[in-house]
Design a protein around this motif. Sequence first.
Motif, PDB file in Angstrom:
ATOM      1  N   GLY A 395       0.615  -1.186   0.069  1.00  0.00           N
ATOM      2  CA  GLY A 395      -0.043   0.201  -0.051  1.00  0.00           C
ATOM      3  C   GLY A 395       1.177   1.086  -0.320  1.00  0.00           C
ATOM      4  O   GLY A 395       0.714   2.556  -0.014  1.00  0.00           O
ATOM      5  N   LEU A 396       1.983   1.369   0.089  1.00  0.00           N
ATOM      6  CA  LEU A 396       2.947   2.290   0.122  1.00  0.00           C
ATOM      7  C   LEU A 396       3.337   2.870  -1.426  1.00  0.00           C
ATOM      8  O   LEU A 396       2.715   2.487  -2.914  1.00  0.00           O
ATOM      9  CB  LEU A 396       5.068   1.901   0.134  1.00  0.00           C
ATOM     10  CG  LEU A 396       4.851   1.537   1.867  1.00  0.00           C
ATOM     11  CD1 LEU A 396       6.216   0.939   1.495  1.00  0.00           C
ATOM     12  CD2 LEU A 396       4.680   2.670   2.628  1.00  0.00           C
ATOM     13  N   ARG A 397       2.724   4.238  -1.790  1.00  0.00           N
ATOM     14  CA  ARG A 397       2.503   5.093  -2.790  1.00  0.00           C
ATOM     15  C   ARG A 397       3.738   6.456  -2.559  1.00  0.00           C
ATOM     16  O   ARG A 397       3.200   6.598  -2.072  1.00  0.00           O
ATOM     17  CB  ARG A 397       1.005   5.473  -2.252  1.00  0.00           C
ATOM     18  CG  ARG A 397       0.656   6.283  -4.344  1.00  0.00           C
ATOM     19  CD  ARG A 397      -0.995   6.561  -3.895  1.00  0.00           C
ATOM     20  NE  ARG A 397      -1.433   7.614  -3.224  1.00  0.00           N
ATOM     21  CZ  ARG A 397      -1.878   8.283  -3.507  1.00  0.00           C
ATOM     22  NH1 ARG A 397      -2.791   8.122  -4.195  1.00  0.00           N
ATOM     23  NH2 ARG A 397      -2.950   8.801  -1.908  1.00  0.00           N
ATOM     24  N   LEU A 398       4.240   6.047  -4.159  1.00  0.00           N
ATOM     25  CA  LEU A 398       4.603   7.453  -4.190  1.00  0.00           C
ATOM     26  C   LEU A 398       3.699   8.693  -4.669  1.00  0.00           C
ATOM     27  O   LEU A 398       3.200   8.561  -5.286  1.00  0.00           O
ATOM     28  CB  LEU A 398       5.873   7.529  -5.922  1.00  0.00           C
ATOM     29  CG  LEU A 398       6.056   8.529  -5.972  1.00  0.00           C
ATOM     30  CD1 LEU A 398       7.581   8.377  -5.383  1.00  0.00           C
ATOM     31  CD2 LEU A 398       7.216   8.084  -7.714  1.00  0.00           C
ATOM     32  N   ARG A 399       4.165   9.738  -4.108  1.00  0.00           N
ATOM     33  CA  ARG A 399       3.118  10.760  -3.789  1.00  0.00           C
ATOM     34  C   ARG A 399       4.232  12.354  -5.098  1.00  0.00           C
ATOM     35  O   ARG A 399       4.294  13.360  -4.663  1.00  0.00           O
ATOM     36  CB  ARG A 399       2.868  11.632  -2.385  1.00  0.00           C
ATOM     37  CG  ARG A 399       1.683  11.469  -1.664  1.00  0.00           C
ATOM     38  CD  ARG A 399       0.132  10.556  -2.702  1.00  0.00           C
ATOM     39  NE  ARG A 399       0.427  12.139  -2.165  1.00  0.00           N
ATOM     40  CZ  ARG A 399      -0.625  12.462  -1.596  1.00  0.00           C
ATOM     41  NH1 ARG A 399      -0.893  12.335  -0.219  1.00  0.00           N
ATOM     42  NH2 ARG A 399      -0.824  13.921  -1.298  1.00  0.00           N
ATOM     43  N   LYS A 400       3.730  11.467  -6.319  1.00  0.00           N
ATOM     44  CA  LYS A 400       4.130  12.632  -6.923  1.00  0.00           C
ATOM     45  C   LYS A 400       3.911  14.160  -6.648  1.00  0.00           C
ATOM     46  O   LYS A 400       4.564  14.928  -7.251  1.00  0.00           O
ATOM     47  CB  LYS A 400       3.582  12.312  -8.563  1.00  0.00           C
ATOM     48  CG  LYS A 400       4.371  11.095  -9.023  1.00  0.00           C
ATOM     49  CD  LYS A 400       3.994  10.088 -10.334  1.00  0.00           C
ATOM     50  CE  LYS A 400       4.486   9.072 -10.919  1.00  0.00           C
ATOM     51  NZ  LYS A 400       4.017   8.573 -12.574  1.00  0.00           N
ATOM     52  N   ASP A 401       2.716  14.515  -6.426  1.00  0.00           N
ATOM     53  CA  ASP A 401       2.419  15.539  -6.752  1.00  0.00           C
ATOM     54  C   ASP A 401       3.561  16.702  -5.159  1.00  0.00           C
ATOM     55  O   ASP A 401       3.447  17.837  -5.340  1.00  0.00           O
ATOM     56  CB  ASP A 401       0.572  16.054  -5.807  1.00  0.00           C
ATOM     57  CG  ASP A 401       0.441  14.931  -5.125  1.00  0.00           C
ATOM     58  OD1 ASP A 401       0.855  13.826  -4.569  1.00  0.00           O
ATOM     59  OD2 ASP A 401      -0.344  15.921  -3.798  1.00  0.00           O
ATOM     60  N   ILE A 402       3.660  16.166  -4.347  1.00  0.00           N
ATOM     61  CA  ILE A 402       4.374  16.094  -2.931  1.00  0.00           C
ATOM     62  C   ILE A 402       5.032  17.355  -4.064  1.00  0.00           C
ATOM     63  O   ILE A 402       5.868  18.520  -3.472  1.00  0.00           O
ATOM     64  CB  ILE A 402       4.710  15.698  -2.319  1.00  0.00           C
ATOM     65  CG1 ILE A 402       3.555  14.585  -1.299  1.00  0.00           C
ATOM     66  CG2 ILE A 402       5.621  15.843  -0.887  1.00  0.00           C
ATOM     67  CD1 ILE A 402       2.572  15.574  -0.904  1.00  0.00           C
ATOM     68  N   MET A 403       6.095  16.437  -4.740  1.00  0.00           N
ATOM     69  CA  MET A 403       7.727  17.478  -4.852  1.00  0.00           C
ATOM     70  C   MET A 403       7.354  18.485  -6.087  1.00  0.00           C
ATOM     71  O   MET A 403       8.093  18.967  -6.736  1.00  0.00           O
ATOM     72  CB  MET A 403       8.334  16.056  -5.672  1.00  0.00           C
ATOM     73  CG  MET A 403       9.404  15.773  -4.759  1.00  0.00           C
ATOM     74  SD  MET A 403       9.757  16.897  -3.201  1.00  0.00           S
ATOM     75  CE  MET A 403      10.350  15.264  -1.771  1.00  0.00           C
TER      76      MET A 403
END
Length: 569
Positions: A395-403
């Motif tokens: 369930g770990l997800r790369l949060r592309k919007d944060i960067m």
Amino acid sequence: MNRRTFLQASSMVGLGSLLEQSARGALPTQRTENMSAESMWNTEVLVAGGSLGGVATALALLRNGRQVVLTEECDWLGGQITAQGVPPDEHPWIESHGAPQSYRRYRELVRSYYRDFYPLSEQAQTAEHLNPGNGSVSRICHEPKVGVAVLNQMLAPYQSSGQLRVLLQYVPVSSKVSGNWVQSVRFKHASSGSEVDITAGYVIDATELGDLLPLTGTEYVTGTESKGETGELHAPDQADVKDVQAFTTCFALDYSPGEDFVQKPANYAFWSSYVPAIQPAWSGRLLDLHYSNPRTLQPKRLGFDPRPGVSVEESLNLWEYRRIIDRSNFRPGFYHSDISLVNWPQNDYMLGSLIDVSKHEFDTHVAASKELGLALIYWLQTEAPRPDGKKGWPGLRLRKDIMGTDDGFAKYPYVRESRRIKAKFTVLEEHVGKDNRKLVEPDTARAERAASFYDSVGIGYYHIDLHPTQTRNYVDFPSLPFEIPLGSLLPIRMENLLPACKNIGTTHLSNGCYRLHPVEWSIGEAVGLLVSYAWEHRLLPADIRDDRRHLASFQDFLHEQGVQTKWPS
């Protein structure tokens, strides 16, 4: 230009004209979007690099009436705290002292931003020292985009008045130099290719890697000095200009139990078996929950569990280490998950340096560091050990919007080490290292304090923390609360170029405690105030250090502007 012609405000760089135009508020005001292929701008001070040091330099100049052009390679200002995605590493006393007032104001504006615009819990809303992420690394772990918003707020009035012009996504490509004087610097837009020549009375190098130093012929050093050169206790026997600390391309994760975001990266086989080829030896594969203890170099276990409120047996849960959103700080249900920033030993890139390499090699290393990041995410999703005996957290997800990027990685790699000027005074380990002080200072009381510099222009503190390089493991040892000497900001030859980032006169070792967020801000603040004072008094920066009367007056000016130059006894 020499000192005589500068003091007479000669026309070599249009300084007299600039002063006259500045007094009338008539400096050119070309706008970025309307630039011709080759625009020419004049300004009083050019700050190349929107790093933390660059922003601090600009703010100090602006509030003292100087005209500034601020350029930045990325489309975010703020350097390591924003475009590189690293929550601030700070010393224990930061809430009350040990940094300029302007840096502490930045921190309070971050807290105000969350209080004003985020649905905080009642407890978080009233917390004096709100820490949005409750990350263990810092008392104020926050999102990069909030840092960008706050820095833009601080600069906005000066942009509105025309005193400041900001050029984003502009890279320095060449310069014009006459003797010891930088006349102008040419910049190129990263995507459009448009160019602008900027002529300035002073040029500040606040780039992350000291990019103006080779472009202007300013003398500099890189890598590791030898014990024979510096006499430093922890220096190696052999110097190595390529022995530079690992860089890290950061990213952010959240966690959704029951979801599956697993996607195997193409180069996973390489990274899953990769063991850093360094000495003393790393303690196994890089992708594992262990690393070399920085102090002892013995294997040290780490923990990882993204579930809220779950403790781990190990001393450190990496999920909480650089967490930038703790959902318990917000209205119930507003965040479905914490958000954690990944800047760990496991994504330090040790296969190459970014200094003095071609653009192709630079881009190749950055791309490979992102491959390492994707491999780490996949390993965490599929192989990381769990308390229940299972493996992985799908369930770990790369949060592309944060960067703020398409691929989810920081806009620029987090660099711990830069080119460093050959300075009129170089800070050595013996000035700041706890053990080295005892060897060089016979007086016991003085040995328990860092060296006192007559020309101090700021203070800071962090332990000497050197991450692995391509060849050697961690170097990490205690330092003492230290001062920033003016001599370390002055190149040995150049007269109107000054460093304002990690490129000051330190060694490879002493850089390890001068590179952190509040110290970099303090360096930038000191440089901005130095130029302001020099301009007002028709002096060169080196003249101020050489004249004790002016030096004392300048230090009084620093104190008036909220800068501490000595630690409390």
